[in-house]
Scaffold this motif. Structure first.
Motif, PDB file in Angstrom:
ATOM      1  N   SER A  38      31.922  39.208  46.028  1.00  0.00           N
ATOM      2  CA  SER A  38      32.782  38.804  46.984  1.00  0.00           C
ATOM      3  C   SER A  38      34.172  39.470  46.611  1.00  0.00           C
ATOM      4  N   HIS A  39      35.107  39.164  47.827  1.00  0.00           N
ATOM      5  CA  HIS A  39      36.369  39.522  47.624  1.00  0.00           C
ATOM      6  C   HIS A  39      36.945  38.740  46.540  1.00  0.00           C
ATOM      7  N   PHE A  40      36.664  37.316  46.559  1.00  0.00           N
ATOM      8  CA  PHE A  40      37.311  36.431  45.335  1.00  0.00           C
ATOM      9  C   PHE A  40      36.915  37.001  43.931  1.00  0.00           C
ATOM     10  N   GLU A  41      35.622  37.511  43.963  1.00  0.00           N
ATOM     11  CA  GLU A  41      35.169  37.843  42.549  1.00  0.00           C
ATOM     12  C   GLU A  41      35.740  38.897  41.854  1.00  0.00           C
ATOM     13  N   VAL A  42      36.288  39.658  42.832  1.00  0.00           N
ATOM     14  CA  VAL A  42      36.942  40.979  42.180  1.00  0.00           C
ATOM     15  C   VAL A  42      38.339  40.828  41.902  1.00  0.00           C
ATOM     16  N   LEU A  43      38.876  41.627  41.060  1.00  0.00           N
ATOM     17  CA  LEU A  43      40.064  41.350  40.538  1.00  0.00           C
ATOM     18  C   LEU A  43      41.217  41.697  41.463  1.00  0.00           C
ATOM     19  N   ARG A  44      42.173  41.169  41.947  1.00  0.00           N
ATOM     20  CA  ARG A  44      43.335  41.466  42.878  1.00  0.00           C
ATOM     21  C   ARG A  44      44.095  42.782  42.145  1.00  0.00           C
ATOM     22  N   TYR A  45      44.900  43.460  42.795  1.00  0.00           N
ATOM     23  CA  TYR A  45      45.620  44.460  42.457  1.00  0.00           C
ATOM     24  C   TYR A  45      46.790  43.925  41.434  1.00  0.00           C
ATOM     25  N   GLU A  46      47.401  42.837  41.843  1.00  0.00           N
ATOM     26  CA  GLU A  46      48.315  42.038  40.400  1.00  0.00           C
ATOM     27  C   GLU A  46      47.581  41.678  39.353  1.00  0.00           C
ATOM     28  N   GLU A  47      46.408  41.376  39.371  1.00  0.00           N
ATOM     29  CA  GLU A  47      45.697  41.055  38.205  1.00  0.00           C
ATOM     30  C   GLU A  47      45.165  42.491  37.260  1.00  0.00           C
ATOM     31  N   ILE A  72      37.785  53.792  48.803  1.00  0.00           N
ATOM     32  CA  ILE A  72      37.273  52.823  50.135  1.00  0.00           C
ATOM     33  C   ILE A  72      38.274  51.807  50.124  1.00  0.00           C
ATOM     34  N   LYS A  73      38.828  51.473  48.852  1.00  0.00           N
ATOM     35  CA  LYS A  73      39.797  49.967  48.610  1.00  0.00           C
ATOM     36  C   LYS A  73      40.966  50.333  49.749  1.00  0.00           C
ATOM     37  N   ARG A  74      41.635  49.343  50.325  1.00  0.00           N
ATOM     38  CA  ARG A  74      42.880  49.375  51.039  1.00  0.00           C
ATOM     39  C   ARG A  74      44.079  49.602  50.052  1.00  0.00           C
ATOM     40  N   ASP A  75      45.246  50.576  50.672  1.00  0.00           N
ATOM     41  CA  ASP A  75      46.112  50.828  49.805  1.00  0.00           C
ATOM     42  C   ASP A  75      45.925  50.855  48.555  1.00  0.00           C
ATOM     43  N   VAL A  76      45.071  51.965  48.035  1.00  0.00           N
ATOM     44  CA  VAL A  76      44.931  52.040  46.652  1.00  0.00           C
ATOM     45  C   VAL A  76      46.098  52.879  46.361  1.00  0.00           C
ATOM     46  N   ASN A  77      46.750  53.703  47.084  1.00  0.00           N
ATOM     47  CA  ASN A  77      47.861  54.476  46.501  1.00  0.00           C
ATOM     48  C   ASN A  77      49.109  53.562  46.068  1.00  0.00           C
ATOM     49  N   THR A 264      35.485  45.970  34.251  1.00  0.00           N
ATOM     50  CA  THR A 264      34.561  46.159  35.448  1.00  0.00           C
ATOM     51  C   THR A 264      35.111  45.350  36.546  1.00  0.00           C
ATOM     52  N   PRO A 265      34.975  45.682  37.866  1.00  0.00           N
ATOM     53  CA  PRO A 265      35.660  45.141  39.164  1.00  0.00           C
ATOM     54  C   PRO A 265      35.647  43.723  39.018  1.00  0.00           C
ATOM     55  N   ASP A 266      34.894  42.872  38.246  1.00  0.00           N
ATOM     56  CA  ASP A 266      35.081  41.535  38.256  1.00  0.00           C
ATOM     57  C   ASP A 266      35.519  40.931  37.174  1.00  0.00           C
ATOM     58  N   GLY A 267      36.352  42.091  36.396  1.00  0.00           N
ATOM     59  CA  GLY A 267      37.209  41.509  35.472  1.00  0.00           C
ATOM     60  C   GLY A 267      36.538  41.279  34.103  1.00  0.00           C
ATOM     61  N   HIS A 268      35.415  41.840  33.665  1.00  0.00           N
ATOM     62  CA  HIS A 268      34.874  41.832  32.429  1.00  0.00           C
ATOM     63  C   HIS A 268      35.155  43.179  31.508  1.00  0.00           C
ATOM     64  N   LEU A 269      35.466  42.872  30.494  1.00  0.00           N
ATOM     65  CA  LEU A 269      35.841  43.962  29.597  1.00  0.00           C
ATOM     66  C   LEU A 269      34.336  44.284  28.681  1.00  0.00           C
ATOM     67  N   ARG A 270      34.026  45.898  28.849  1.00  0.00           N
ATOM     68  CA  ARG A 270      32.714  46.501  28.215  1.00  0.00           C
ATOM     69  C   ARG A 270      33.463  47.280  26.970  1.00  0.00           C
ATOM     70  N   VAL A 271      33.011  47.314  26.043  1.00  0.00           N
ATOM     71  CA  VAL A 271      33.354  48.192  24.783  1.00  0.00           C
ATOM     72  C   VAL A 271      32.436  49.385  24.734  1.00  0.00           C
ATOM     73  N   CYS A 272      31.152  49.114  25.265  1.00  0.00           N
ATOM     74  CA  CYS A 272      30.100  50.140  25.112  1.00  0.00           C
ATOM     75  C   CYS A 272      29.243  50.220  26.267  1.00  0.00           C
TER      76      CYS A 272
END
Length: 324
Positions: A38-47, A72-77, A264-272
């Protein structure tokens, strides 16, 4: 600097900003997801900018924006503008399927993007549509031309070679480098998120076979590339404007030289990529964690980075959910 337990300097962050995509490629999203974020689960630009800034302070020099499909993300620039301003960041790139690049390339360049990778797995319209689940080849080709005009260089075209699906087109892709300054890269098919091991083995083709096939048609010579240009082994057709790269993740894996992290889009760090372990940054960040507390999570993640990974893991996320 970020140094793991095997003395590798970690200075490259692949930053996925969405798990959504306008295509459904065979190797990236081969089966239906168990729900989308969902929109809430994905990191916001400021995050994203806060985490990226912290990573750069810790030693990351290169950031690549990925998806899903990031355009496809709004205002990616606007996100790119903010990332570009991070002091100490040396390289800012983006990976895209190219379908929206024709209209986006000038804005991306103006925002500070340095270069772009474009995923393209067939030059045949019907086959491209089949591989991508409905994609428009002409839109991607227009995107490549727009990236060249915008001086997003180098422009890299990534072809995932799949036996019995598109492997007969490797010569056609090589021809693209003759009169244009493209870097066409042949990438071995990886079983990320695959459920059928036998199916993957049928589709896998090692890059040494691709290289041998191309050598029958072209005079290949080793190509000079910039230092730190990733795991690709580069050649050039004698007299060509562009280059050919071979990324052999399976047949000649480069784990011992791996310098990357994935967010990842939901804010998880993967090292491998070949490991399911993830470290949550979004949760602590939204709970008010300080930069020092986030730093400790990042360092803990780095210390868990294995010497090598297992790409054929059961239960691994699909590539579209991890980030390309």
């Amino acid at each position: 600097m970020l140094i793991d337990n095997y003395h590798r300097q970690i200075d490259y962050l692949r930053l996925s900003i969405t798990d959504m995509c306008n295509l459904r490629c065979l190797y990236c999203r081969p089966f239906e997801e168990i729900g989308k974020k969902s929109h809430f689960e994905v990191l916001r630009y400021e995050e994203i900018v806060r985490i990226a800034s912290l990573m750069v302070r810790l030693g990351v020099k290169k950031i690549r924006i990925t998806g899903g499909e990031p355009l496809i993300k709004r205002d990616v620039n606007h996100l790119i503008e903010k990332l570009f301003r991070i002091e100490g960041l040396e390289d800012l790139a983006l990976t895209t399927n190219g379908t929206l690049l024709a209209q986006s390339a000038p804005l991306l360049k103006q925002a500070g993007l340095k270069r772009v990778n474009i995923s393209l797995d067939s030059l045949d319209e019907q086959r491209y549509t089949l591989i991508t689940g409905g994609g428009n080849l002409k839109a991607v080709l227009s995107g490549i031309d727009a990236a060249l005009r915008a001086n997003l260089k180098p422009v890299k075209v990534n072809m995932v070679v799949m036996n019995g699906i598109n492997a007969d087109e490797v010569e056609d892709f090589a021809w693209l480098t003759l009169d244009r300054a493209l870097e066409v890269r042949f990438i071995e098919f990886m079983p990320i998120g695959r459920q059928d091991k036998l199916e993957w083995q049928r589709e896998y083709l090692p890059n040494w076979v691709v290289k041998e096939r191309l050598a029958r048609y072209f005079h290949l010579v080793p190509a000079k590339v910039e230092a730190g240009n990733g795991p690709a082994e580069y050649y050039q057709i004698k007299g060509a404007c562009g280059k050919l790269g071979f990324i052999s993740s399976i047949s000649d894996h480069f784990c011992q030289r791996c310098n990357r992290l994935r967010l990842t889009p939901d804010g998880h760090l993967r090292v491998c990529l070949g490991q399911t372990t993830e470290f949550d940054l979004k949760g602590p960040l939204r709970e008010g964690a300080s930069d020092n507390e986030l730093t400790q999570i990042i360092i803990q993640a780095i210390k868990s980075k294995p010497i090598s990974g297992n790409f054929n893991l059961k239960g691994n996320r699909q590539m579209v959910a991890i980030g390309g």
